[in-house]
Design a protein around this motif. Structure first.
Motif, PDB file in Angstrom:
ATOM      1  N   THR A 118       0.840  -1.196   0.000  1.00  0.00           N
ATOM      2  CA  THR A 118       0.000   0.000   0.000  1.00  0.00           C
ATOM      3  C   THR A 118       0.876   1.247   0.000  1.00  0.00           C
ATOM      4  O   THR A 118       1.814   1.344   0.804  1.00  0.00           O
ATOM      5  N   GLY A 119       0.592   2.163  -0.910  1.00  0.00           N
ATOM      6  CA  GLY A 119       1.364   3.386  -1.009  1.00  0.00           C
ATOM      7  C   GLY A 119       2.429   3.361  -2.083  1.00  0.00           C
ATOM      8  O   GLY A 119       3.006   4.411  -2.405  1.00  0.00           O
ATOM      9  N   TYR A 120       2.705   2.170  -2.643  1.00  0.00           N
ATOM     10  CA  TYR A 120       3.714   2.056  -3.706  1.00  0.00           C
ATOM     11  C   TYR A 120       3.270   2.885  -4.909  1.00  0.00           C
ATOM     12  O   TYR A 120       2.149   2.733  -5.392  1.00  0.00           O
ATOM     13  N   THR A 121       4.152   3.753  -5.405  1.00  0.00           N
ATOM     14  CA  THR A 121       3.797   4.687  -6.472  1.00  0.00           C
ATOM     15  C   THR A 121       4.709   4.523  -7.673  1.00  0.00           C
ATOM     16  O   THR A 121       5.938   4.508  -7.534  1.00  0.00           O
ATOM     17  N   ASN A 122       4.112   4.392  -8.851  1.00  0.00           N
ATOM     18  CA  ASN A 122       4.832   4.362 -10.111  1.00  0.00           C
ATOM     19  C   ASN A 122       4.829   5.756 -10.731  1.00  0.00           C
ATOM     20  O   ASN A 122       3.971   6.586 -10.412  1.00  0.00           O
ATOM     21  N   PRO A 123       5.753   6.056 -11.649  1.00  0.00           N
ATOM     22  CA  PRO A 123       5.792   7.390 -12.256  1.00  0.00           C
ATOM     23  C   PRO A 123       4.511   7.790 -12.967  1.00  0.00           C
ATOM     24  O   PRO A 123       4.199   8.974 -13.052  1.00  0.00           O
ATOM     25  N   ASP A 124       3.758   6.832 -13.489  1.00  0.00           N
ATOM     26  CA  ASP A 124       2.544   7.178 -14.233  1.00  0.00           C
ATOM     27  C   ASP A 124       1.271   7.084 -13.379  1.00  0.00           C
ATOM     28  O   ASP A 124       0.169   7.261 -13.890  1.00  0.00           O
ATOM     29  N   ASP A 125       1.421   6.831 -12.079  1.00  0.00           N
ATOM     30  CA  ASP A 125       0.241   6.670 -11.226  1.00  0.00           C
ATOM     31  C   ASP A 125      -0.490   7.987 -10.994  1.00  0.00           C
ATOM     32  O   ASP A 125      -1.708   8.067 -11.117  1.00  0.00           O
TER      33      ASP A 125
END
Length: 238
Positions: free
Chosen positions: A161-168
């Protein structure tokens, strides 16, 4: 040297494996035939063992202890409360073997961006990488200005939870919580291939000759979202 020259001068195959709707022929040519520098946190890596990635020059033997580890995951909370700071190298101690002789050497170390902790910045490639990989006459080709950000692959495809990708949630048109800049210019989109993302500006995928035309780029990242984070495995420059 002859084989390398032949590879660089060869034509791009019709079926290069790169999606035509993501990269044009010129970009594919750059990727396949131009020099690049991969600033990677992953192990094993001679650049990590030689202190090149961290820029310290702390050189140890291959797979020998004593190389620059960076911050432990238990220390990432110390990253908060700063306006701007260096993009940190982070490792997970739970992945490390507690053995006198290391039998495992593959580790998903990462560069870490913490939510609501201000700007994180780094220079790509750093000065140690320039000296190691670009200083000889044969490696003095001009930089093309393609930048790729590769993320740590989540185990079994299940991200925390909270993991973010550049396109998110990239900030575009004033909306979004993720801000990325290259040499002070905003990244307005990405072109994704697997877990990697080419960074796109208003003029496309190429960012020019870099700071002062020296082929280095100032990358800044800020994530304005509580309990969110980014885990970057590698940053690559062509």
């Amino acid at each position: 040297d002859t084989d390398l020259a032949a590879a660089k001068n060869s034509s791009v195959p019709i079926n290069s494996g790169f999606p035509a709707d993501i990269l044009d022929k010129e970009d594919v040519t750059t990727i396949l035939s131009k020099n690049n520098v991969c600033h990677s946190a992953l192990l094993p890596s001679q650049a990590r063992y030689d202190g090149i990635v961290t820029g310290t020059g702390n050189k140890v033997g291959y797979n020998q202890m004593g190389y620059d580890l960076g911050l432990s995951m238990s220390e990432v909370n110390t990253l908060s409360g700063k306006t701007i700071q260096s993009l940190p190298l982070v490792y997970d101690p739970d992945q490390r073997q507690q053995c006198e002789m290391q039998l495992e050497i593959d580790y998903k170390d990462r560069f870490y961006v913490m939510g609501n902790a201000g700007w994180f910045q780094t220079t790509l490639p750093n000065n140690a990488e320039v000296e190691a990989f670009r200083q000889t006459k044969k490696k003095s080709e001009p930089t093309e200005g393609l930048l790729m950000m590769c993320m740590v692959a989540c185990d079994w495809g299940r991200c925390a939870t909270g993991y973010t990708n550049p396109d998110d949630d990239l900030n575009m048109n004033g909306t979004g919580t993720l801000f990325i800049e290259v040499d002070g210019k905003p990244v307005i989109g990405t072109k994704k291939i697997g877990t990697c993302h080419f960074l796109e500006g208003k003029d496309g995928l190429k960012w020019g000759p870099g700071v002062d035309g020296r082929g280095q780029y100032e990358l800044k990242i800020k994530l304005e979202k509580e309990n969110s984070f980014m885990q970057i495995s590698s940053l690559i420059v062509w």
